[in-house]
Design an enzyme around this catalytic site. Structure first.
Site, PDB file in Angstrom:
ATOM      1  N   LYS A  22       0.855  -1.211   0.000  1.00  0.00           N
ATOM      2  CA  LYS A  22       0.000   0.000   0.000  1.00  0.00           C
ATOM      3  C   LYS A  22       0.876   1.241   0.000  1.00  0.00           C
ATOM      4  O   LYS A  22       0.676   2.162  -0.797  1.00  0.00           O
ATOM      5  CB  LYS A  22      -0.886   0.004   1.246  1.00  0.00           C
ATOM      6  CG  LYS A  22      -1.583   1.332   1.530  1.00  0.00           C
ATOM      7  CD  LYS A  22      -2.498   1.298   2.732  1.00  0.00           C
ATOM      8  CE  LYS A  22      -1.815   1.559   4.016  1.00  0.00           C
ATOM      9  NZ  LYS A  22      -1.466   2.943   4.348  1.00  0.00           N
ATOM     10  N   ASN A  23       1.878   1.269   0.880  1.00  0.00           N
ATOM     11  CA  ASN A  23       2.653   2.504   1.072  1.00  0.00           C
ATOM     12  C   ASN A  23       3.709   2.736  -0.001  1.00  0.00           C
ATOM     13  O   ASN A  23       4.319   3.809  -0.056  1.00  0.00           O
ATOM     14  CB  ASN A  23       3.269   2.526   2.482  1.00  0.00           C
ATOM     15  CG  ASN A  23       2.188   2.688   3.537  1.00  0.00           C
ATOM     16  OD1 ASN A  23       1.029   2.976   3.229  1.00  0.00           O
ATOM     17  ND2 ASN A  23       2.538   2.461   4.786  1.00  0.00           N
ATOM     18  N   CYS A 116      -5.760  12.384  12.037  1.00  0.00           N
ATOM     19  CA  CYS A 116      -6.505  11.147  11.798  1.00  0.00           C
ATOM     20  C   CYS A 116      -6.517  10.409  13.130  1.00  0.00           C
ATOM     21  O   CYS A 116      -6.115  10.935  14.159  1.00  0.00           O
ATOM     22  CB  CYS A 116      -5.858  10.332  10.689  1.00  0.00           C
ATOM     23  SG  CYS A 116      -4.325   9.582  11.223  1.00  0.00           S
ATOM     24  N   ARG A 121      -0.914  14.593  12.581  1.00  0.00           N
ATOM     25  CA  ARG A 121      -0.399  14.442  11.214  1.00  0.00           C
ATOM     26  C   ARG A 121      -0.173  15.799  10.511  1.00  0.00           C
ATOM     27  O   ARG A 121      -0.705  16.071   9.463  1.00  0.00           O
ATOM     28  CB  ARG A 121      -1.350  13.583  10.376  1.00  0.00           C
ATOM     29  CG  ARG A 121      -1.781  12.281  10.976  1.00  0.00           C
ATOM     30  CD  ARG A 121      -0.701  11.255  11.189  1.00  0.00           C
ATOM     31  NE  ARG A 121      -0.151  10.689   9.983  1.00  0.00           N
ATOM     32  CZ  ARG A 121      -0.648   9.639   9.329  1.00  0.00           C
ATOM     33  NH1 ARG A 121      -1.752   9.096   9.745  1.00  0.00           N
ATOM     34  NH2 ARG A 121      -0.054   9.179   8.246  1.00  0.00           N
ATOM     35  N   ASP A 304       4.163   0.941  12.138  1.00  0.00           N
ATOM     36  CA  ASP A 304       2.985   0.279  11.550  1.00  0.00           C
ATOM     37  C   ASP A 304       2.825  -1.159  12.013  1.00  0.00           C
ATOM     38  O   ASP A 304       1.840  -1.801  11.677  1.00  0.00           O
ATOM     39  CB  ASP A 304       3.059   0.309  10.011  1.00  0.00           C
ATOM     40  CG  ASP A 304       2.915   1.723   9.490  1.00  0.00           C
ATOM     41  OD1 ASP A 304       3.201   1.941   8.297  1.00  0.00           O
ATOM     42  OD2 ASP A 304       2.555   2.610  10.274  1.00  0.00           O
ATOM     43  N   ARG A 396      -8.909  -0.791   4.175  1.00  0.00           N
ATOM     44  CA  ARG A 396      -8.124   0.262   3.506  1.00  0.00           C
ATOM     45  C   ARG A 396      -6.733  -0.263   3.141  1.00  0.00           C
ATOM     46  O   ARG A 396      -6.095   0.227   2.229  1.00  0.00           O
ATOM     47  CB  ARG A 396      -7.937   1.471   4.426  1.00  0.00           C
ATOM     48  CG  ARG A 396      -9.194   2.210   4.754  1.00  0.00           C
ATOM     49  CD  ARG A 396      -8.941   3.407   5.615  1.00  0.00           C
ATOM     50  NE  ARG A 396      -8.007   4.341   5.011  1.00  0.00           N
ATOM     51  CZ  ARG A 396      -7.904   5.603   5.419  1.00  0.00           C
ATOM     52  NH1 ARG A 396      -8.629   6.050   6.420  1.00  0.00           N
ATOM     53  NH2 ARG A 396      -7.064   6.430   4.847  1.00  0.00           N
TER      54      ARG A 396
HETATM   55  C1  EPZ Z   1       3.800   7.197   6.218  1.00  0.00           C
HETATM   56  O1  EPZ Z   1       2.951   8.188   6.777  1.00  0.00           O
HETATM   57  C2  EPZ Z   1       2.957   5.930   6.117  1.00  0.00           C
HETATM   58  N1  EPZ Z   1       1.827   6.160   5.221  1.00  0.00           N
HETATM   59  C3  EPZ Z   1       2.447   5.539   7.498  1.00  0.00           C
HETATM   60  O2  EPZ Z   1       1.715   4.319   7.356  1.00  0.00           O
HETATM   61  C4  EPZ Z   1       3.648   5.299   8.403  1.00  0.00           C
HETATM   62  O3  EPZ Z   1       3.191   4.995   9.707  1.00  0.00           O
HETATM   63  C5  EPZ Z   1       4.524   6.559   8.439  1.00  0.00           C
HETATM   64  O4  EPZ Z   1       4.909   6.927   7.090  1.00  0.00           O
HETATM   65  C6  EPZ Z   1       5.793   6.351   9.257  1.00  0.00           C
HETATM   66  O5  EPZ Z   1       6.514   5.286   8.744  1.00  0.00           O
HETATM   67  C7  EPZ Z   1       2.025   6.075   3.879  1.00  0.00           C
HETATM   68  O6  EPZ Z   1       3.122   5.834   3.409  1.00  0.00           O
HETATM   69  C8  EPZ Z   1       0.814   6.277   3.005  1.00  0.00           C
HETATM   70  P1  EPZ Z   1       5.626  10.657   8.435  1.00  0.00           P
HETATM   71  P2  EPZ Z   1       3.449   9.745   6.822  1.00  0.00           P
HETATM   72  O7  EPZ Z   1       5.512  11.905   7.641  1.00  0.00           O
HETATM   73  O8  EPZ Z   1       4.236  10.026   5.616  1.00  0.00           O
HETATM   74  C9  EPZ Z   1       5.375  13.930  11.861  1.00  0.00           C
HETATM   75  C10 EPZ Z   1      -0.086   2.842   7.681  1.00  0.00           C
HETATM   76  O9  EPZ Z   1      -0.564   2.332   8.705  1.00  0.00           O
HETATM   77  N2  EPZ Z   1       5.332  14.932  10.779  1.00  0.00           N
HETATM   78  O10 EPZ Z   1       6.870   9.829   8.311  1.00  0.00           O
HETATM   79  O11 EPZ Z   1       2.273  10.575   7.116  1.00  0.00           O
HETATM   80  C11 EPZ Z   1       4.107  13.079  11.904  1.00  0.00           C
HETATM   81  O12 EPZ Z   1       3.085  13.717  12.643  1.00  0.00           O
HETATM   82  C12 EPZ Z   1       0.311   4.310   7.690  1.00  0.00           C
HETATM   83  O13 EPZ Z   1       0.128   2.227   6.605  1.00  0.00           O
HETATM   84  C13 EPZ Z   1       5.390  16.292  11.120  1.00  0.00           C
HETATM   85  O14 EPZ Z   1       5.444  16.652  12.295  1.00  0.00           O
HETATM   86  O15 EPZ Z   1       4.396   9.691   8.106  1.00  0.00           O
HETATM   87  C14 EPZ Z   1       4.584  11.821  12.590  1.00  0.00           C
HETATM   88  O16 EPZ Z   1       4.590  12.014  13.989  1.00  0.00           O
HETATM   89  C15 EPZ Z   1       0.001   4.988   9.003  1.00  0.00           C
HETATM   90  N3  EPZ Z   1       5.342  17.213  10.126  1.00  0.00           N
HETATM   91  C16 EPZ Z   1       6.027  11.680  12.095  1.00  0.00           C
HETATM   92  O17 EPZ Z   1       6.395  12.978  11.578  1.00  0.00           O
HETATM   93  C17 EPZ Z   1       5.281  16.860   8.806  1.00  0.00           C
HETATM   94  O18 EPZ Z   1       5.267  17.756   7.936  1.00  0.00           O
HETATM   95  C18 EPZ Z   1       6.201  10.656  10.983  1.00  0.00           C
HETATM   96  O19 EPZ Z   1       5.315  11.008   9.960  1.00  0.00           O
HETATM   97  C19 EPZ Z   1       5.221  15.481   8.483  1.00  0.00           C
HETATM   98  C20 EPZ Z   1       5.262  14.538   9.486  1.00  0.00           C
END
Ligand code: EPZ
Length: 415
Positions: A22-23, A116, A121, A304, A396
């Site tokens: 998915k990711n 979410c 996020r 995850d 999903r």
């Molecule tokens: C990706 O989400 C994945 N989703 C998530 O998988 C996964 O948990 C996550 O990466 C971490 O590995 C997809 O790839 C579609 P991040 P993403 O930006 O990109 C903070 C699943 O279950 N942050 O690496 O949204 C954020 O709040 C999903 O398959 C900021 O503060 O994750 C979080 O605490 C859930 N500011 C941390 O960074 C920003 O601008 C990591 O988020 C962006 C992120």
């Protein structure tokens, strides 16, 4: 609201073929916007989040044909740059379409994805990076309006190795003049897969998988065909199902390197795991041992898999300590586990789980995708019947989960 009815307590045995990731698929589908032409994507998982991405691309003007083993995406006639608000709220990961639209149209408008079930996020790192690439960003009436005359390359350092921010920068900077650097970049396998996809289309990206990525633009794209990598989290989830049900599973179509941190932990709690090229054979012990887990960016233990592993250790021998370092609200499923007899206490970002001899069936509610997977694991471990409500979250991210579980002997049905 649809539910799963699960009869637990059976040892599960058999073969599970792991679906496309998915990711990996979601950013790759966004990247097809960059090439005004045709992309053929194989091994794309047939799940709700992917269907949502297709709806967004069709609303932007793309044509999409899905047959059994491939999706043909024609983005030639994309003529809009607005990400539909309702779909942005439903699936916040659609924010990665912004980078691709900025790359191709030099414009994009979207609403804040919003929080979410697992956290606020925020997208501050995405927006800061767009600004460094020369994008003007105006926030008006809840919309974020991005526009630029041309994109300039930049040397961008991320405060945190954000997966989505890394992907958005890769997508937008393909069309910037010069070489863009991303430092403290996310190192997940899905980032490397996105680099391979974009380079197959004519891109010049190097370094994905390390913490520094370079992207040379502007890029002249061409049509391509691409196969999506296997889903490492689906693989980890089924390994936890084997471990929790005292079962024996063979997982096919996997990339073992992508799940090494999960294999390491599962071996540490007593599972026998043999790896053979793109297959993993896991054989569970009579009773698993407790453990300590801290979720970290890749290659650390993945956030995850936190929910699934916590569910698994509810019947371990001893007390386990699991710390969630990535998201601030990823323990919503714990109360549901407690309803099934688990003994767990949340202290800030840590949950302490005292292993019990058994779980019992109950009626439980899913609050998020991986929490839902955790409840399926608990239901398969538990004695008796469990009704799992809110299964749309699960569907999903897990392709054909009822069929796959039934093949290995699980008593599960949808109602
Ligand atoms: C990706 O989400 C994945 N989703 C998530 O998988 C996964 O948990 C996550 O990466 C971490 O590995 C997809 O790839 C579609 P991040 P993403 O930006 O990109 C903070 C699943 O279950 N942050 O690496 O949204 C954020 O709040 C999903 O398959 C900021 O503060 O994750 C979080 O605490 C859930 N500011 C941390 O960074 C920003 O601008 C990591 O988020 C962006 C992120």
């Amino acid at each position: 609201m649809e539910s799963y009815i699960v009869e637990g307590g059976n040892s599960l045995e058999g073969v599970i073929n792991i679906s496309g990731s998915k990711n990996a698929a979601l950013p790759i589908i966004a990247a097809t916007i960059l090439n005004p032409g045709v992309s053929i994507i194989k091994n794309c998982p047939n799940i709700h989040d992917v269907k949502n991405m297709f709806i967004i691309l069709e609303m932007l003007g793309a044509k999409i044909n899905r047959n059994i083993d491939e999706v043909i995406i024609d983005t030639t006639n994309i003529n809009s740059y607005e990400i539909p608000a309702n779909l942005m709220h439903e699936m916040r990961s659609s924010v990665i379409i912004a980078g691709a639209l900025i790359g191709r149209m030099k414009k994009c408008t979207f609403t804040y994805p919003g929080g979410c079930e697992i956290g606020a996020r925020p997208i501050n790192m995405h927006l800061d990076a767009f600004k460094q690439l020369g994008v003007d960003i105006v926030e008006k009436d809840g919309y974020i309006i991005c526009e630029c005359g041309k994109l300039n390359s930049a040397d961008i350092t991320l405060d945190f190795p954000s997966v989505g921010a890394t992907e958005n920068i890769m997508l937008a900077s393909c069309m910037a003049d010069g070489i863009t650097y991303i430092r403290n970049a996310a190192r997940e396998p899905e980032i490397k897969a996105l680099q391979e996809f974009i380079n197959d289309m004519g891109g010049k990206i190097k370094g994905a998988g390390s913490n520094t990525i370079s992207i040379e633009g502007p890029t002249k794209f061409h049509d391509i065909e691409h196969k999506v990598i296997p889903d490492r989290i689906e693989c980890g989830t089924y390994m936890c199902i084997a471990a929790g049900t005292k079962g024996t599973l063979e997982l096919t179509n996997v990339i073992p390197e992508h799940v090494s941190s999960i294999v390491h932990k599962l071996r540490g709690i007593g599972n026998r795991i043999d790896i053979d090229h793109d297959k993993i054979l896991i054989k569970a012990p009579d009773r698993i041992k407790s453990t300590k887990i801290k979720t970290m960016p890749y290659p650390g233990f993945p956030t995850d898999m936190q929910s699934q592993f916590t569910s698994l250790v509810t019947t371990a021998k001893g007390t386990s300590i699991i710390t969630e370092n990535i998201f601030e609200n990823r323990f919503k499923y714990i109360n549901e586990l407690i309803r099934m007899g688990a003994v767990a206490t949340i202290e800030g970002r840590t949950v302490i789980v005292e292993g019990v001899n058994k779980l019992h069936g109950a009626e439980v509610d899913v609050k998020d995708l991986r929490g839902g997977a955790a409840l399926i694991i608990a239901a398969l471990i538990a004695e008796g019947t469990t009704k799992i409500n809110g299964i749309n979250y699960i569907e999903r991210g897990y392709e054909n989960i009822v069929e796959k579980l039934s093949i290995i002997g699980a008593k599960i049905k949808k109602q």
